[in-house]
Design a protein around this motif. Structure first.
Motif, PDB file in Angstrom:
ATOM      1  N   GLY A 232       0.781  -1.224   0.000  1.00 49.63           N
ATOM      2  CA  GLY A 232       0.000   0.000   0.000  1.00 49.63           C
ATOM      3  C   GLY A 232       0.815   1.277   0.000  1.00 49.63           C
ATOM      4  N   LYS A 233       2.122   1.171  -0.222  1.00 49.78           N
ATOM      5  CA  LYS A 233       2.987   2.350  -0.189  1.00 49.78           C
ATOM      6  C   LYS A 233       3.185   2.908  -1.588  1.00 49.78           C
ATOM      7  N   ALA A 234       2.887   4.196  -1.740  1.00 50.21           N
ATOM      8  CA  ALA A 234       3.037   4.851  -3.037  1.00 50.21           C
ATOM      9  C   ALA A 234       4.452   5.406  -3.180  1.00 50.21           C
ATOM     10  N   PRO A 235       4.910   5.625  -4.413  1.00 49.41           N
ATOM     11  CA  PRO A 235       6.234   6.215  -4.630  1.00 49.41           C
ATOM     12  C   PRO A 235       6.330   7.612  -4.021  1.00 49.41           C
ATOM     13  N   LYS A 236       7.537   7.995  -3.662  1.00 48.14           N
ATOM     14  CA  LYS A 236       7.755   9.300  -3.045  1.00 48.14           C
ATOM     15  C   LYS A 236       7.285  10.427  -3.950  1.00 48.14           C
ATOM     16  N   TRP A 237       7.492  10.295  -5.245  1.00 41.72           N
ATOM     17  CA  TRP A 237       7.118  11.386  -6.145  1.00 41.72           C
ATOM     18  C   TRP A 237       5.607  11.616  -6.153  1.00 41.72           C
ATOM     19  N   LEU A 238       4.821  10.534  -5.967  1.00 43.60           N
ATOM     20  CA  LEU A 238       3.378  10.693  -5.952  1.00 43.60           C
ATOM     21  C   LEU A 238       2.926  11.358  -4.652  1.00 43.60           C
ATOM     22  N   ASN A 239       3.542  10.949  -3.526  1.00 46.01           N
ATOM     23  CA  ASN A 239       3.235  11.626  -2.262  1.00 46.01           C
ATOM     24  C   ASN A 239       3.596  13.101  -2.334  1.00 46.01           C
ATOM     25  N   ASP A 240       4.750  13.383  -2.939  1.00 48.50           N
ATOM     26  CA  ASP A 240       5.168  14.780  -3.072  1.00 48.50           C
ATOM     27  C   ASP A 240       4.215  15.565  -3.972  1.00 48.50           C
ATOM     28  N   ALA A 241       3.681  14.895  -4.992  1.00 46.56           N
ATOM     29  CA  ALA A 241       2.726  15.559  -5.887  1.00 46.56           C
ATOM     30  C   ALA A 241       1.455  15.928  -5.134  1.00 46.56           C
ATOM     31  N   GLN A 242       0.995  15.026  -4.251  1.00 38.16           N
ATOM     32  CA  GLN A 242      -0.185  15.321  -3.446  1.00 38.16           C
ATOM     33  C   GLN A 242       0.079  16.489  -2.502  1.00 38.16           C
ATOM     34  N   VAL A 243       1.244  16.476  -1.889  1.00 36.90           N
ATOM     35  CA  VAL A 243       1.621  17.577  -0.997  1.00 36.90           C
ATOM     36  C   VAL A 243       1.583  18.897  -1.762  1.00 36.90           C
ATOM     37  N   PHE A 244       2.192  18.910  -2.936  1.00 29.02           N
ATOM     38  CA  PHE A 244       2.258  20.122  -3.748  1.00 29.02           C
ATOM     39  C   PHE A 244       0.854  20.603  -4.129  1.00 29.02           C
ATOM     40  N   CYS A 245       0.007  19.679  -4.595  1.00 34.50           N
ATOM     41  CA  CYS A 245      -1.326  20.064  -5.074  1.00 34.50           C
ATOM     42  C   CYS A 245      -2.185  20.651  -3.962  1.00 34.50           C
ATOM     43  N   PHE A 246      -2.195  20.005  -2.804  1.00 36.72           N
ATOM     44  CA  PHE A 246      -3.069  20.493  -1.741  1.00 36.72           C
ATOM     45  C   PHE A 246      -2.513  21.738  -1.053  1.00 36.72           C
TER      46      PHE A 246
END
Length: 310
Positions: A232-246
């Motif tokens: 259930g762990k997503a890649p770091k770049w996807l987590n960072d993308a969510q951080v950036f978007c929100f």
């Protein structure tokens, strides 16, 4: 269209050709608490929207092996997790309990390791912590036990005052009623009050913001469902993308949407009793399934040390 989006967001477990199962039937555990393999299975504490069988069990397709109502003296319920301005301003979170705070009450689901991975996969960027839970009703041989739950630390929350929507408040109370949590705790949740866009400016803001934000959420969670690993762990770049978007969503709110459309997070409408919330919330719609995903996406709007993020 909404059903197709649900399939993308929730994965293959959510069959788009079938209606959402009856929450009362889905929520029935396999056995009484605790199960024979209690020590080996994962104990997961639900306190927010995951109290609702329709949200946690129906849409995710997870069936608990057993479940028990508990109190958690070390934590209290709060609404400091920012969502979407004008529509879903805040979601439930927990924080350390201080003097005078209401202790947290929730439900611990005993689940398989596989189902626990599904929980983490669909819950965005929460941190996992272990907490001591005390059953509300006597359980033979168990006075207390350790359970895992999800939290967004202070650094990932919005410091300005904000409120949940009536839809979200109703979801929590529905879940509390399904599990027969104490009536005074249900009223405690209701007494939070709720935000609703009622002025013309706020309603225009709601339409403008939701039409902008929801496509982003659908894309991010579609990607998460496809590329997350088996744990259930997503890649770091996807987590960072969510951080950036929100982060950008709330930056735009502070500097553009709020001056243009007015307050989109803290206009309080008072409700003191749980019955009032249920009476005013109205029937659920398929769109609510998308709004549930907003809560999960916003949990990624913080950064923690490597490995601690779900």
């Amino acid at each position: 269209m909404t059903s197709v989006v649900n399939r993308v967001l929730y994965g293959r477990r959510h069959n788009v050709t079938e209606p959402t199962p009856d929450p009362a039937k889905v929520a029935e555990p396999v056995t009484t608490f605790p199960s024979p393999n209690f020590k080996e299975n994962v104990k997961y504490l639900a306190y927010g929207s995951n109290l609702s069988a329709e949200t946690f069990l129906g849409r995710r397709g997870i069936k608990p092996l057993s479940q028990v109502k508990v109190r958690v003296p070390s934590l209290t319920l709060c609404f400091n997790l920012a969502g979407i301005p004008y529509k879903e301003p805040r979601f439930a979170n927990v924080r350390p309990r201080e003097e005078g705070d209401q202790e947290l009450i929730g439900v611990v689901y005993e689940v398989t390791p596989e189902d626990y991975c599904t929980i983490l996969k669909t819950e965005g960027g929460y941190s996992v912590i272990d907490v001591t839970c005390i059953p509300l009703e006597p359980v033979k041989g168990i006075d207390s036990f350790e359970s895992k739950t999800l939290i967004v630390p202070d650094k990932g929350t919005r410091t300005s005052h904000g409120l949940p929507s009536l839809r979200y408040l109703n979801l929590l109370i529905k879940g509390a009623r399904e599990h027969s949590l104490p009536p005074n705790y249900q009223d405690f949740i209701a007494n939070t009050g709720y935000y609703e866009a009622r002025s013309l400016r706020q309603k225009l803001g709601s339409v403008a913001v939701v039409s902008t934000v929801l496509p982003v959420i659908i894309f991010l969670f579609g990607m998460r469902a496809i590329i997350s690993d088996k744990n259930g762990k997503a890649p770091k770049w996807l987590n960072d993308a969510q951080v950036f978007c929100f982060t950008k969503i709330w930056n735009i709110y502070d500097h553009v949407w709020k001056p243009l459309y007015g307050d989109g997070e803290s206009t309080r409408h008072t409700v003191k009793k749980a019955d009032e919330v249920v009476a005013n919330a109205g029937p659920a719609t398929e769109t609510d399934a998308l709004l549930v995903k907003v809560e999960e996406a916003t949990a990624a709007n913080w950064r923690d040390s490597a490995g601690s993020r779900a």
